[in-house]
Scaffold this active site. Sequence first.
Site, PDB file in Angstrom:
ATOM      1  N   GLU A 247     -12.795 -37.980   6.583  1.00 46.34           N
ATOM      2  CA  GLU A 247     -11.851 -38.882   7.256  1.00 46.34           C
ATOM      3  C   GLU A 247     -12.629 -40.138   7.595  1.00 46.34           C
ATOM      4  O   GLU A 247     -13.644 -40.070   8.295  1.00 46.34           O
ATOM      5  CB  GLU A 247     -11.290 -38.241   8.533  1.00 46.34           C
ATOM      6  CG  GLU A 247     -10.255 -37.165   8.285  1.00 46.34           C
ATOM      7  CD  GLU A 247      -9.015 -37.658   7.554  1.00 46.34           C
ATOM      8  OE1 GLU A 247      -8.749 -38.873   7.536  1.00 46.34           O
ATOM      9  OE2 GLU A 247      -8.323 -36.806   6.970  1.00 46.34           O
ATOM     10  N   CYS A 281      -9.675 -45.241  14.490  1.00 46.51           N
ATOM     11  CA  CYS A 281      -9.516 -45.404  13.042  1.00 46.51           C
ATOM     12  C   CYS A 281      -8.076 -45.757  12.713  1.00 46.51           C
ATOM     13  O   CYS A 281      -7.795 -46.323  11.663  1.00 46.51           O
ATOM     14  CB  CYS A 281      -9.941 -44.138  12.323  1.00 46.51           C
ATOM     15  SG  CYS A 281      -9.212 -42.684  13.042  1.00 46.51           S
ATOM     16  N   GLU A 379     -13.054 -53.296   7.942  1.00 43.46           N
ATOM     17  CA  GLU A 379     -12.803 -52.699   9.255  1.00 43.46           C
ATOM     18  C   GLU A 379     -13.759 -53.300  10.292  1.00 43.46           C
ATOM     19  O   GLU A 379     -14.965 -53.342  10.067  1.00 43.46           O
ATOM     20  CB  GLU A 379     -13.029 -51.186   9.173  1.00 43.46           C
ATOM     21  CG  GLU A 379     -12.648 -50.463  10.449  1.00 43.46           C
ATOM     22  CD  GLU A 379     -12.915 -48.961  10.366  1.00 43.46           C
ATOM     23  OE1 GLU A 379     -14.004 -48.563   9.918  1.00 43.46           O
ATOM     24  OE2 GLU A 379     -12.018 -48.195  10.771  1.00 43.46           O
TER      25      GLU A 379
HETATM   26  P1  NAD Z   1     -20.869 -43.336  11.005  1.00 43.15           P
HETATM   27  O1  NAD Z   1     -20.472 -43.137   9.587  1.00 43.15           O
HETATM   28  O2  NAD Z   1     -21.918 -44.310  11.310  1.00 43.15           O
HETATM   29  O3  NAD Z   1     -21.364 -41.953  11.624  1.00 43.15           O
HETATM   30  C1  NAD Z   1     -20.554 -40.799  11.604  1.00 43.15           C
HETATM   31  C2  NAD Z   1     -21.450 -39.564  11.680  1.00 43.15           C
HETATM   32  O4  NAD Z   1     -22.235 -39.471  10.491  1.00 43.15           O
HETATM   33  C3  NAD Z   1     -22.443 -39.614  12.852  1.00 43.15           C
HETATM   34  O5  NAD Z   1     -22.546 -38.327  13.424  1.00 43.15           O
HETATM   35  C4  NAD Z   1     -23.736 -40.010  12.164  1.00 43.15           C
HETATM   36  O6  NAD Z   1     -24.888 -39.606  12.863  1.00 43.15           O
HETATM   37  C5  NAD Z   1     -23.594 -39.273  10.839  1.00 43.15           C
HETATM   38  N1  NAD Z   1     -24.449 -39.782   9.761  1.00 43.15           N
HETATM   39  C6  NAD Z   1     -24.955 -41.046   9.611  1.00 43.15           C
HETATM   40  N2  NAD Z   1     -25.702 -41.113   8.498  1.00 43.15           N
HETATM   41  C7  NAD Z   1     -25.667 -39.891   7.915  1.00 43.15           C
HETATM   42  C8  NAD Z   1     -26.246 -39.335   6.730  1.00 43.15           C
HETATM   43  N3  NAD Z   1     -27.003 -40.060   5.908  1.00 43.15           N
HETATM   44  N4  NAD Z   1     -25.993 -38.046   6.441  1.00 43.15           N
HETATM   45  C9  NAD Z   1     -25.211 -37.297   7.234  1.00 43.15           C
HETATM   46  N5  NAD Z   1     -24.654 -37.747   8.380  1.00 43.15           N
HETATM   47  C10 NAD Z   1     -24.867 -39.041   8.714  1.00 43.15           C
HETATM   48  O7  NAD Z   1     -19.516 -43.648  11.810  1.00 43.15           O
HETATM   49  P2  NAD Z   1     -19.371 -43.998  13.380  1.00 43.15           P
HETATM   50  O8  NAD Z   1     -19.865 -45.386  13.566  1.00 43.15           O
HETATM   51  O9  NAD Z   1     -19.906 -42.901  14.221  1.00 43.15           O
HETATM   52  O10 NAD Z   1     -17.783 -43.960  13.559  1.00 43.15           O
HETATM   53  C11 NAD Z   1     -16.952 -45.039  13.299  1.00 43.15           C
HETATM   54  C12 NAD Z   1     -16.229 -44.841  11.969  1.00 43.15           C
HETATM   55  O11 NAD Z   1     -15.512 -43.610  11.997  1.00 43.15           O
HETATM   56  C13 NAD Z   1     -15.186 -45.897  11.704  1.00 43.15           C
HETATM   57  O12 NAD Z   1     -15.274 -46.316  10.359  1.00 43.15           O
HETATM   58  C14 NAD Z   1     -13.863 -45.173  11.936  1.00 43.15           C
HETATM   59  O13 NAD Z   1     -12.767 -45.697  11.240  1.00 43.15           O
HETATM   60  C15 NAD Z   1     -14.196 -43.809  11.497  1.00 43.15           C
HETATM   61  N6  NAD Z   1     -13.279 -42.827  12.070  1.00 43.15           N
HETATM   62  C16 NAD Z   1     -12.356 -42.260  11.239  1.00 43.15           C
HETATM   63  C17 NAD Z   1     -11.433 -41.351  11.733  1.00 43.15           C
HETATM   64  C18 NAD Z   1     -10.431 -40.717  10.825  1.00 43.15           C
HETATM   65  O14 NAD Z   1      -9.945 -39.651  11.153  1.00 43.15           O
HETATM   66  N7  NAD Z   1     -10.092 -41.322   9.694  1.00 43.15           N
HETATM   67  C19 NAD Z   1     -11.471 -41.004  13.089  1.00 43.15           C
HETATM   68  C20 NAD Z   1     -12.423 -41.600  13.908  1.00 43.15           C
HETATM   69  C21 NAD Z   1     -13.337 -42.512  13.381  1.00 43.15           C
END
Ligand code: NAD
Length: 480
Positions: A247, A281, A379
């Site tokens: 997601e 999101c 975004e």
């Molecule tokens: P992010 O992608 O930076 O991080 C998300 C998670 O992934 C964190 O726990 C992070 O530590 C982990 N991560 C980072 N690098 C990784 C790697 N190489 N391998 C494995 N895991 C890794 O996102 P964020 O800044 O925490 O959240 C914001 C984003 O989330 C926005 O783009 C938002 O739209 C999205 N979001 C989507 C939904 C949905 O349901 N569509 C809901 C909430 C947030």
Amino acid sequence: MSQFANYIGGQWVESDKLSRNVNPSNLDDVIGEFAQADAAQTHQAIAAARAAFPAWSQSTPQQRFDVLDRVGTVILERKAELGKLLAREEGKTLPEAIGEVGRAGQIFKFFAGETLRVGGEIVPSVRPGMTVEITREPLGVIGMITPWNFPIAIPAWKIAPALAYGNCVVIKPADLVPASTWELVRIIAEAGAPAGVINLVMGRGSVVGEILVESEGIDAISFTGSVATGRAIGAKCVQKGKKFQLEMGGKNPMVVLDDADLDVAVEACVNGSFYSTGQRCTASSRLIVTEGIHDRFVEAVKTRLSKIRVGDALDESTQIGPVVDERQLEQDERYIAIAREEGGTVFGGERVERATRGFFLAPALVTGTTPDMRINREEVFGPVASVIKVKDYNEALAVANDTEFGLSAGICTTSLKYANHFKRNVQAGMVMINTATAGVDYHVPFGGRKGSSYGPREQGSYAREFYTTVKTSYVFSGAI
Ligand code: NAD
């Protein structure tokens, strides 16, 4: 200073490395120091989950019902206290945070009920003397990687169905906001989940997250976060042959037609674009407005925004809390500057001083934008929305669909004809008529299309598609 350990195989396990969790409304308020798992601890957590899987996957629906139902009860009883913790670590307002905790509690109640509703099918075979049975089985050990913007609801909507259908879990919350997930895991442990069924490993995505994705001990990955991280994880899961669901981001359109009820439209847009500091999101970041109502709509939104109170998430009078951290605040400001350079006119969007040191930003409305501008394609993930003026409904729909994303989409209109046409033709997983693009029920599917999502939906009974695997059995009973 309180310290918070990882939870591995039924034990709280400390770590040499700690990370500070700081309140974005008040940088002098430190919530605690949270253990950062290393590679060895992450592998231990995976091994503990694997060891617990045979027994948990064979547990009765009643056992799983009892654990999940107790978790839901405790979360709902502690809603106010957990909401305060969530508002402190993430920065959404207290009512928004309590609402999120309530939703987490309801999700556990819902999936407690789902444990009793795992049916199957018996189908006559095309061959004589044969019967076909179609059943669902748990997948195994699920690795979960969650973002910072819903620190309890997103972990809840992944963990509850995973456990309900007999899987074991290793979860890595976002490093910015581990406290709410830590409390959730403690509640699950105390509610009677056997050792190893739920494991918490806090830490960096590049360490803990990578291991979860690469490990042979993890059968499936459920990820919520940004597009870049999600796509990289998806590619690795394909290589490893793991099931996965992603997601990711959104650039959600909200269409306002000439025949809209102006008050309804302004309410839906202000809520959808700016509440929860726009850090959803599903936030409406593109307001697509037909020319007959455009000027009145923009004036009404500006009037609302000029009265909105931005401040400390715990202050009762606050309507919009702080941005989550300095990095995100800089990103919001960078996009506001880009919108200006591209020719947009910005209302609001300046840093705001409050009694405490925090990341306060006035909501920003960018007018005079066109669909090709970066502000309408990428975004931002903050309290920033842009307005695109269009001629009529047909142009509005075309602009709404002119995006690589497809999570949520809305329309404000009093016309059944346009509402129905939009519902059918907009390319999004969720459609909202005369209500904000954000804010969804907990018992129905959640997810998007195009670049926003990959794999089966989350939440509601549809979550079963991800957290179970289907088995088809042929039973030959022979002739008498
Ligand atoms: P992010 O992608 O930076 O991080 C998300 C998670 O992934 C964190 O726990 C992070 O530590 C982990 N991560 C980072 N690098 C990784 C790697 N190489 N391998 C494995 N895991 C890794 O996102 P964020 O800044 O925490 O959240 C914001 C984003 O989330 C926005 O783009 C938002 O739209 C999205 N979001 C989507 C939904 C949905 O349901 N569509 C809901 C909430 C947030």
